[in-house]
Motif scaffolding. Structure first.
Motif, mmCIF file in Angstrom:
data_model
loop_
_atom_site.group_PDB
_atom_site.id
_atom_site.type_symbol
_atom_site.label_atom_id
_atom_site.label_comp_id
_atom_site.label_asym_id
_atom_site.label_seq_id
_atom_site.Cartn_x
_atom_site.Cartn_y
_atom_site.Cartn_z
ATOM 1 N N LEU A 120 12.582 -11.349 -3.645
ATOM 2 C CA LEU A 120 12.683 -11.306 -2.184
ATOM 3 C C LEU A 120 11.293 -11.231 -1.568
ATOM 4 C CD1 LEU A 120 14.068 -10.954 0.595
ATOM 5 C CD2 LEU A 120 14.142 -8.497 0.084
ATOM 6 N N TYR A 121 10.487 -10.303 -2.043
ATOM 7 C CA TYR A 121 9.152 -10.127 -1.470
ATOM 8 C C TYR A 121 8.293 -11.368 -1.683
ATOM 9 C CZ TYR A 121 10.667 -5.256 -1.175
ATOM 10 O OH TYR A 121 11.365 -4.110 -0.909
ATOM 11 N N ARG A 122 8.369 -11.973 -2.864
ATOM 12 C CA ARG A 122 7.614 -13.217 -3.107
ATOM 13 C C ARG A 122 8.057 -14.313 -2.133
ATOM 14 N NH1 ARG A 122 4.720 -14.627 -7.633
ATOM 15 N NH2 ARG A 122 4.496 -13.065 -9.255
ATOM 16 N N SER A 123 9.358 -14.416 -1.895
ATOM 17 C CA SER A 123 9.869 -15.465 -1.007
ATOM 18 C C SER A 123 9.422 -15.255 0.440
ATOM 19 C CB SER A 123 11.393 -15.547 -1.091
ATOM 20 O OG SER A 123 12.001 -14.476 -0.399
ATOM 21 N N LEU A 124 9.069 -14.023 0.778
ATOM 22 C CA LEU A 124 8.551 -13.717 2.116
ATOM 23 C C LEU A 124 7.035 -13.896 2.199
ATOM 24 C CD1 LEU A 124 10.732 -10.561 2.817
ATOM 25 C CD2 LEU A 124 10.857 -12.737 4.065
ATOM 26 N N GLY A 125 6.419 -14.248 1.073
ATOM 27 C CA GLY A 125 4.980 -14.508 1.059
ATOM 28 C C GLY A 125 4.135 -13.418 0.432
ATOM 29 N N PHE A 126 4.740 -12.327 -0.021
ATOM 30 C CA PHE A 126 3.980 -11.270 -0.688
ATOM 31 C C PHE A 126 3.490 -11.776 -2.028
ATOM 32 C CE2 PHE A 126 6.309 -8.708 2.331
ATOM 33 C CZ PHE A 126 5.480 -7.634 2.595
ATOM 34 N N ARG A 127 2.273 -11.367 -2.371
ATOM 35 C CA ARG A 127 1.668 -11.741 -3.645
ATOM 36 C C ARG A 127 1.385 -10.482 -4.445
ATOM 37 N NH1 ARG A 127 4.018 -15.633 -3.371
ATOM 38 N NH2 ARG A 127 3.463 -17.357 -2.075
ATOM 39 N N LYS A 134 0.226 1.457 -13.866
ATOM 40 C CA LYS A 134 0.912 2.420 -14.734
ATOM 41 C C LYS A 134 0.891 3.805 -14.104
ATOM 42 C CE LYS A 134 1.463 -0.563 -18.106
ATOM 43 N NZ LYS A 134 2.733 -1.169 -18.305
ATOM 44 N N ASP A 135 2.010 4.504 -14.206
ATOM 45 C CA ASP A 135 2.140 5.889 -13.746
ATOM 46 C C ASP A 135 1.762 6.070 -12.271
ATOM 47 O OD1 ASP A 135 2.891 6.581 -16.372
ATOM 48 O OD2 ASP A 135 0.791 6.837 -16.946
ATOM 49 N N TYR A 136 1.965 5.052 -11.478
ATOM 50 C CA TYR A 136 1.576 5.067 -10.059
ATOM 51 C C TYR A 136 2.234 6.211 -9.298
ATOM 52 C CZ TYR A 136 0.508 3.079 -5.430
ATOM 53 O OH TYR A 136 0.049 2.875 -4.153
ATOM 54 N N PHE A 137 3.519 6.444 -9.565
ATOM 55 C CA PHE A 137 4.251 7.532 -8.910
ATOM 56 C C PHE A 137 4.466 8.720 -9.844
ATOM 57 C CE2 PHE A 137 6.547 4.677 -5.586
ATOM 58 C CZ PHE A 137 5.481 4.813 -4.720
ATOM 59 N N GLY A 138 3.731 8.764 -10.936
ATOM 60 C CA GLY A 138 3.860 9.833 -11.919
ATOM 61 C C GLY A 138 4.157 9.241 -13.281
ATOM 62 N N PRO A 139 4.317 10.088 -14.297
ATOM 63 C CA PRO A 139 4.562 9.601 -15.653
ATOM 64 C C PRO A 139 5.747 8.633 -15.722
ATOM 65 C CG PRO A 139 4.139 11.961 -15.671
ATOM 66 C CD PRO A 139 4.261 11.551 -14.232
ATOM 67 N N ASN A 140 5.488 7.480 -16.299
ATOM 68 C CA ASN A 140 6.490 6.425 -16.492
ATOM 69 C C ASN A 140 7.086 5.902 -15.189
ATOM 70 O OD1 ASN A 140 6.293 6.395 -19.359
ATOM 71 N ND2 ASN A 140 7.419 8.337 -19.359
ATOM 72 N N GLN A 141 6.399 6.067 -14.104
ATOM 73 C CA GLN A 141 6.832 5.559 -12.791
ATOM 74 C C GLN A 141 5.873 4.442 -12.373
ATOM 75 O OE1 GLN A 141 9.654 6.670 -11.053
ATOM 76 N NE2 GLN A 141 10.028 7.683 -13.005
ATOM 77 N N HIS A 142 5.965 3.323 -13.077
ATOM 78 C CA HIS A 142 5.072 2.194 -12.858
ATOM 79 C C HIS A 142 5.475 1.443 -11.586
ATOM 80 C CE1 HIS A 142 4.212 3.340 -16.881
ATOM 81 N NE2 HIS A 142 5.239 2.696 -17.425
ATOM 82 N N ARG A 143 4.499 0.844 -10.943
ATOM 83 C CA ARG A 143 4.761 0.075 -9.724
ATOM 84 C C ARG A 143 3.935 -1.188 -9.722
ATOM 85 N NH1 ARG A 143 9.226 1.774 -7.321
ATOM 86 N NH2 ARG A 143 8.548 1.271 -5.255
ATOM 87 N N LEU A 144 4.489 -2.215 -9.125
ATOM 88 C CA LEU A 144 3.793 -3.458 -8.849
ATOM 89 C C LEU A 144 3.409 -3.416 -7.378
ATOM 90 C CD1 LEU A 144 2.965 -6.313 -9.776
ATOM 91 C CD2 LEU A 144 5.243 -7.073 -9.072
ATOM 92 N N ARG A 145 2.124 -3.545 -7.102
ATOM 93 C CA ARG A 145 1.688 -3.551 -5.704
ATOM 94 C C ARG A 145 1.594 -5.006 -5.246
ATOM 95 N NH1 ARG A 145 -3.204 0.001 -3.320
ATOM 96 N NH2 ARG A 145 -4.507 -1.719 -3.970
ATOM 97 N N MET A 146 2.141 -5.256 -4.052
ATOM 98 C CA MET A 146 2.162 -6.604 -3.497
ATOM 99 C C MET A 146 1.575 -6.577 -2.093
ATOM 100 S SD MET A 146 5.978 -7.793 -4.795
ATOM 101 C CE MET A 146 5.648 -9.557 -4.751
ATOM 102 N N THR A 147 0.946 -7.674 -1.703
ATOM 103 C CA THR A 147 0.329 -7.759 -0.376
ATOM 104 C C THR A 147 0.741 -9.048 0.321
ATOM 105 O OG1 THR A 147 -1.674 -8.827 -1.235
ATOM 106 C CG2 THR A 147 -1.697 -6.419 -1.095
ATOM 107 N N LEU A 148 0.743 -8.969 1.634
ATOM 108 C CA LEU A 148 1.056 -10.121 2.477
ATOM 109 C C LEU A 148 0.043 -10.174 3.596
ATOM 110 C CD1 LEU A 148 3.031 -12.379 3.525
ATOM 111 C CD2 LEU A 148 4.153 -10.553 4.839
ATOM 112 N N SER A 149 -0.578 -11.337 3.772
ATOM 113 C CA SER A 149 -1.458 -11.556 4.923
ATOM 114 C C SER A 149 -0.624 -12.137 6.054
ATOM 115 C CB SER A 149 -2.593 -12.517 4.565
ATOM 116 O OG SER A 149 -3.425 -11.933 3.590
ATOM 117 N N LEU A 150 -0.738 -11.521 7.231
ATOM 118 C CA LEU A 150 0.030 -12.019 8.384
ATOM 119 C C LEU A 150 -0.840 -12.928 9.236
ATOM 120 C CD1 LEU A 150 1.988 -8.824 9.517
ATOM 121 C CD2 LEU A 150 2.790 -10.730 8.142
#
Length: 150
Positions: A120-127, A134-150
């Motif tokens: 969904l986010y990719r289809s809206l233009g987020f990259r 790794k461990d972004y929100f704590g142990p074993n709480q990995h996250r993918l960070r995405m950005t969109l230029s408006l």
């Protein structure tokens, strides 16, 4: 979107429904009540809800613009309505609002295995960034960070 559904700004009276919806959408890790309370107080102008007149069926939280940047903090659609384009509609609405407020870049994080949300986010233009954080929100709480230029 079915005619009885409406995207609108959150109100104080929505808080109990917001808590219910969040627990329904994220049963393994809903926000604590006090966090939703503070989101409403701090970011109320940037919290949109999807309502059917009786209950809330979705929400999107964004931060107010700061130096041309905003974060999408959370997007939720009640499980029975997912896959019907309502999340896209809510994201489009908040992105239009942010664009009109002069936001130049929007960031968000997503659980890397949540393929539906990533698509969904990719289809809206987020990259996505090159690597999962790794461990972004704590142990074993990995996250993918995405950005969109408006």
């Amino acid at each position: 979107m079915p005619p009885l559904l409406q995207i609108r700004a959150v109100t104080e009276a929505d808080l109990p429904e917001l808590v219910r919806l969040d627990a329904e959408a994220f049963p393994s890790g809903p926000y604590p009540y006090f966090v939703l309370r503070q989101f409403l107080d701090a970011y109320g102008d940037h919290v949109l809800v999807l309502a059917d007149g009786a209950k809330l069926l979705g929400y999107v939280f964004a931060t107010p613009p700061h130096r041309g940047l905003s974060w999408i903090l959370s997007l939720a659609i009640t499980p029975g309505l997912q896959g019907q384009g309502l999340g896209r509609r809510m994201m489009s609405e908040i992105l239009d609002r942010l664009r009109s407020e002069g936001v130049k870049e929007v960031w968000l994080t997503v659980e890397p295995g949540n393929d539906t949300a990533v698509l969904l986010y990719r289809s809206l233009g987020f990259r996505p960034e090159d690597a999962t954080r790794k461990d972004y929100f704590g142990p074993n709480q990995h996250r993918l960070r995405m950005t969109l230029s408006l």
